[in-house]
Design a protein around this motif. Sequence first.
Motif, PDB file in Angstrom:
ATOM      1  N   GLU A  51      20.845  69.253 -20.386  1.00  0.00           N
ATOM      2  CA  GLU A  51      21.826  68.536 -21.194  1.00  0.00           C
ATOM      3  C   GLU A  51      21.170  67.303 -21.815  1.00  0.00           C
ATOM      4  O   GLU A  51      20.451  66.571 -21.133  1.00  0.00           O
ATOM      5  N   VAL A  52      21.420  67.064 -23.089  1.00  0.00           N
ATOM      6  CA  VAL A  52      20.834  65.926 -23.796  1.00  0.00           C
ATOM      7  C   VAL A  52      21.231  64.608 -23.121  1.00  0.00           C
ATOM      8  O   VAL A  52      20.437  63.667 -23.066  1.00  0.00           O
ATOM      9  N   GLN A  53      22.433  64.538 -22.554  1.00  0.00           N
ATOM     10  CA  GLN A  53      22.886  63.318 -21.888  1.00  0.00           C
ATOM     11  C   GLN A  53      21.972  62.944 -20.725  1.00  0.00           C
ATOM     12  O   GLN A  53      21.754  61.766 -20.461  1.00  0.00           O
ATOM     13  N   GLN A  54      21.422  63.943 -20.037  1.00  0.00           N
ATOM     14  CA  GLN A  54      20.490  63.671 -18.945  1.00  0.00           C
ATOM     15  C   GLN A  54      19.225  63.008 -19.473  1.00  0.00           C
ATOM     16  O   GLN A  54      18.694  62.079 -18.871  1.00  0.00           O
ATOM     17  N   LEU A  55      18.740  63.503 -20.598  1.00  0.00           N
ATOM     18  CA  LEU A  55      17.534  62.939 -21.204  1.00  0.00           C
ATOM     19  C   LEU A  55      17.803  61.520 -21.694  1.00  0.00           C
ATOM     20  O   LEU A  55      16.989  60.620 -21.484  1.00  0.00           O
ATOM     21  N   GLN A  56      18.960  61.317 -22.333  1.00  0.00           N
ATOM     22  CA  GLN A  56      19.321  59.986 -22.830  1.00  0.00           C
ATOM     23  C   GLN A  56      19.421  58.985 -21.679  1.00  0.00           C
ATOM     24  O   GLN A  56      18.943  57.861 -21.781  1.00  0.00           O
ATOM     25  N   SER A  57      20.045  59.412 -20.598  1.00  0.00           N
ATOM     26  CA  SER A  57      20.205  58.524 -19.447  1.00  0.00           C
ATOM     27  C   SER A  57      18.855  58.137 -18.848  1.00  0.00           C
ATOM     28  O   SER A  57      18.610  56.969 -18.529  1.00  0.00           O
ATOM     29  N   LEU A  58      17.974  59.114 -18.712  1.00  0.00           N
ATOM     30  CA  LEU A  58      16.669  58.846 -18.116  1.00  0.00           C
ATOM     31  C   LEU A  58      15.807  57.962 -19.013  1.00  0.00           C
ATOM     32  O   LEU A  58      15.165  57.016 -18.542  1.00  0.00           O
ATOM     33  N   ILE A  59      15.820  58.229 -20.303  1.00  0.00           N
ATOM     34  CA  ILE A  59      14.918  57.500 -21.196  1.00  0.00           C
ATOM     35  C   ILE A  59      15.337  56.044 -21.372  1.00  0.00           C
ATOM     36  O   ILE A  59      14.546  55.205 -21.798  1.00  0.00           O
ATOM     37  N   ASN A  60      16.564  55.715 -21.024  1.00  0.00           N
ATOM     38  CA  ASN A  60      17.033  54.332 -21.117  1.00  0.00           C
ATOM     39  C   ASN A  60      16.747  53.515 -19.858  1.00  0.00           C
ATOM     40  O   ASN A  60      17.080  52.330 -19.807  1.00  0.00           O
ATOM     41  N   GLN A  61      16.133  54.119 -18.858  1.00  0.00           N
ATOM     42  CA  GLN A  61      15.824  53.421 -17.612  1.00  0.00           C
ATOM     43  C   GLN A  61      14.723  52.376 -17.833  1.00  0.00           C
ATOM     44  O   GLN A  61      13.875  52.531 -18.702  1.00  0.00           O
ATOM     45  N   LYS A  62      14.757  51.358 -17.023  1.00  0.00           N
ATOM     46  CA  LYS A  62      13.746  50.298 -17.052  1.00  0.00           C
ATOM     47  C   LYS A  62      12.688  50.577 -15.989  1.00  0.00           C
ATOM     48  O   LYS A  62      12.935  51.276 -15.004  1.00  0.00           O
ATOM     49  N   GLN A  63      11.519  49.998 -16.174  1.00  0.00           N
ATOM     50  CA  GLN A  63      10.436  50.146 -15.202  1.00  0.00           C
ATOM     51  C   GLN A  63      10.890  49.640 -13.838  1.00  0.00           C
ATOM     52  O   GLN A  63      11.622  48.667 -13.741  1.00  0.00           O
ATOM     53  N   ASP A  64      10.466  50.298 -12.781  1.00  0.00           N
ATOM     54  CA  ASP A  64      10.770  50.026 -11.374  1.00  0.00           C
ATOM     55  C   ASP A  64      12.170  50.462 -10.957  1.00  0.00           C
ATOM     56  O   ASP A  64      12.538  50.296  -9.797  1.00  0.00           O
ATOM     57  N   ALA A  65      12.952  51.027 -11.872  1.00  0.00           N
ATOM     58  CA  ALA A  65      14.277  51.533 -11.505  1.00  0.00           C
ATOM     59  C   ALA A  65      14.127  52.815 -10.694  1.00  0.00           C
ATOM     60  O   ALA A  65      13.161  53.562 -10.850  1.00  0.00           O
ATOM     61  N   VAL A  66      15.083  53.063  -9.827  1.00  0.00           N
ATOM     62  CA  VAL A  66      15.145  54.324  -9.096  1.00  0.00           C
ATOM     63  C   VAL A  66      16.051  55.248  -9.904  1.00  0.00           C
ATOM     64  O   VAL A  66      17.138  54.851 -10.325  1.00  0.00           O
ATOM     65  N   ALA A  67      15.582  56.468 -10.150  1.00  0.00           N
ATOM     66  CA  ALA A  67      16.324  57.393 -11.001  1.00  0.00           C
ATOM     67  C   ALA A  67      16.393  58.771 -10.356  1.00  0.00           C
ATOM     68  O   ALA A  67      15.550  59.130  -9.531  1.00  0.00           O
ATOM     69  N   GLN A  68      17.425  59.514 -10.755  1.00  0.00           N
ATOM     70  CA  GLN A  68      17.569  60.903 -10.332  1.00  0.00           C
ATOM     71  C   GLN A  68      18.057  61.713 -11.515  1.00  0.00           C
ATOM     72  O   GLN A  68      18.947  61.284 -12.248  1.00  0.00           O
ATOM     73  N   VAL A  69      17.437  62.875 -11.710  1.00  0.00           N
ATOM     74  CA  VAL A  69      17.840  63.790 -12.766  1.00  0.00           C
ATOM     75  C   VAL A  69      18.102  65.136 -12.115  1.00  0.00           C
ATOM     76  O   VAL A  69      17.222  65.693 -11.457  1.00  0.00           O
ATOM     77  N   ARG A  70      19.319  65.649 -12.272  1.00  0.00           N
ATOM     78  CA  ARG A  70      19.678  66.964 -11.727  1.00  0.00           C
ATOM     79  C   ARG A  70      19.641  67.972 -12.870  1.00  0.00           C
ATOM     80  O   ARG A  70      20.460  67.910 -13.779  1.00  0.00           O
ATOM     81  N   PHE A  71      18.657  68.859 -12.815  1.00  0.00           N
ATOM     82  CA  PHE A  71      18.486  69.854 -13.862  1.00  0.00           C
ATOM     83  C   PHE A  71      19.352  71.086 -13.615  1.00  0.00           C
ATOM     84  O   PHE A  71      19.799  71.730 -14.550  1.00  0.00           O
ATOM     85  N   SER A  72      19.548  71.428 -12.348  1.00  0.00           N
ATOM     86  CA  SER A  72      20.390  72.554 -11.954  1.00  0.00           C
ATOM     87  C   SER A  72      20.829  72.278 -10.512  1.00  0.00           C
ATOM     88  O   SER A  72      20.337  71.330  -9.890  1.00  0.00           O
ATOM     89  N   PRO A  73      21.731  73.081  -9.967  1.00  0.00           N
ATOM     90  CA  PRO A  73      22.198  72.804  -8.602  1.00  0.00           C
ATOM     91  C   PRO A  73      21.082  72.731  -7.552  1.00  0.00           C
ATOM     92  O   PRO A  73      21.187  71.975  -6.594  1.00  0.00           O
ATOM     93  N   ASN A  74      20.002  73.485  -7.747  1.00  0.00           N
ATOM     94  CA  ASN A  74      18.923  73.461  -6.748  1.00  0.00           C
ATOM     95  C   ASN A  74      17.625  72.843  -7.273  1.00  0.00           C
ATOM     96  O   ASN A  74      16.572  73.002  -6.670  1.00  0.00           O
ATOM     97  N   PHE A  75      17.697  72.132  -8.395  1.00  0.00           N
ATOM     98  CA  PHE A  75      16.494  71.537  -8.980  1.00  0.00           C
ATOM     99  C   PHE A  75      16.814  70.148  -9.511  1.00  0.00           C
ATOM    100  O   PHE A  75      17.525  69.993 -10.501  1.00  0.00           O
ATOM    101  N   SER A  76      16.280  69.156  -8.811  1.00  0.00           N
ATOM    102  CA  SER A  76      16.433  67.776  -9.270  1.00  0.00           C
ATOM    103  C   SER A  76      15.138  67.030  -8.999  1.00  0.00           C
ATOM    104  O   SER A  76      14.325  67.445  -8.169  1.00  0.00           O
ATOM    105  N   LEU A  77      14.963  65.964  -9.724  1.00  0.00           N
ATOM    106  CA  LEU A  77      13.851  65.048  -9.475  1.00  0.00           C
ATOM    107  C   LEU A  77      14.446  63.686  -9.210  1.00  0.00           C
ATOM    108  O   LEU A  77      15.358  63.252  -9.918  1.00  0.00           O
ATOM    109  N   GLN A  78      13.933  63.038  -8.189  1.00  0.00           N
ATOM    110  CA  GLN A  78      14.319  61.656  -7.934  1.00  0.00           C
ATOM    111  C   GLN A  78      13.061  60.879  -7.645  1.00  0.00           C
ATOM    112  O   GLN A  78      12.080  61.423  -7.164  1.00  0.00           O
ATOM    113  N   GLY A  79      13.104  59.617  -7.993  1.00  0.00           N
ATOM    114  CA  GLY A  79      11.930  58.796  -7.772  1.00  0.00           C
ATOM    115  C   GLY A  79      12.034  57.484  -8.505  1.00  0.00           C
ATOM    116  O   GLY A  79      13.129  57.017  -8.844  1.00  0.00           O
ATOM    117  N   LYS A  80      10.888  56.914  -8.795  1.00  0.00           N
ATOM    118  CA  LYS A  80      10.800  55.589  -9.391  1.00  0.00           C
ATOM    119  C   LYS A  80      10.232  55.686 -10.800  1.00  0.00           C
ATOM    120  O   LYS A  80       9.294  56.448 -11.048  1.00  0.00           O
TER     121      LYS A  80
END
Length: 156
Positions: A51-80
């Motif tokens: 979903e484009v909203q996921q990309l928009q949300s992630l790209i607006n993050q600031k350095q050192d922020a903790v972020a999580q992106v859920r691509f599908s029910p069993n596939f997500s990335l979380q980190g810094k």
Amino acid sequence: MKLLTNCAICALLLLGISMRSSAQLPTASSPAANHSQSLLFTGLPDSVLIEVQQLQSLINQKQDAVAQVRFSPNFSLQGKIVSAAHNPDQQWSSVVLKSSNRLGAVFTLSGMRESNGTTVYTGRILSRMHADAYELVQSAGQYYLVKREHGELVEE
């Protein structure tokens, strides 16, 4: 003397050809040559609709922020967010997410604003320790993460 010159020229040509062909062979450390590298994305689909909203949300993050992106029910990335760059005119942005749940994975995401106001995204999820990767691909107005071999995306 002419024979010696011809032999020297032939030797140089053979040396040049052998060096060029050996430079094209995969090295022992490259994923193409090392089939024993493990796969990071085993059991995940070859293509995931994003979903484009996921990309928009992630790209607006600031350095050192903790972020999580859920691509599908069993596939997500979380980190810094280890790197973030934002153009003051909001023409482009780029972030790098270092994953904490898929060790070694780094998600690079860039967005470039087009003259019509839409944003075009590019990105990759890579790990130097693994033989597989994902590439963000746009097709028919939709974004997908498409599974690739590491060697298809990175030339070492």
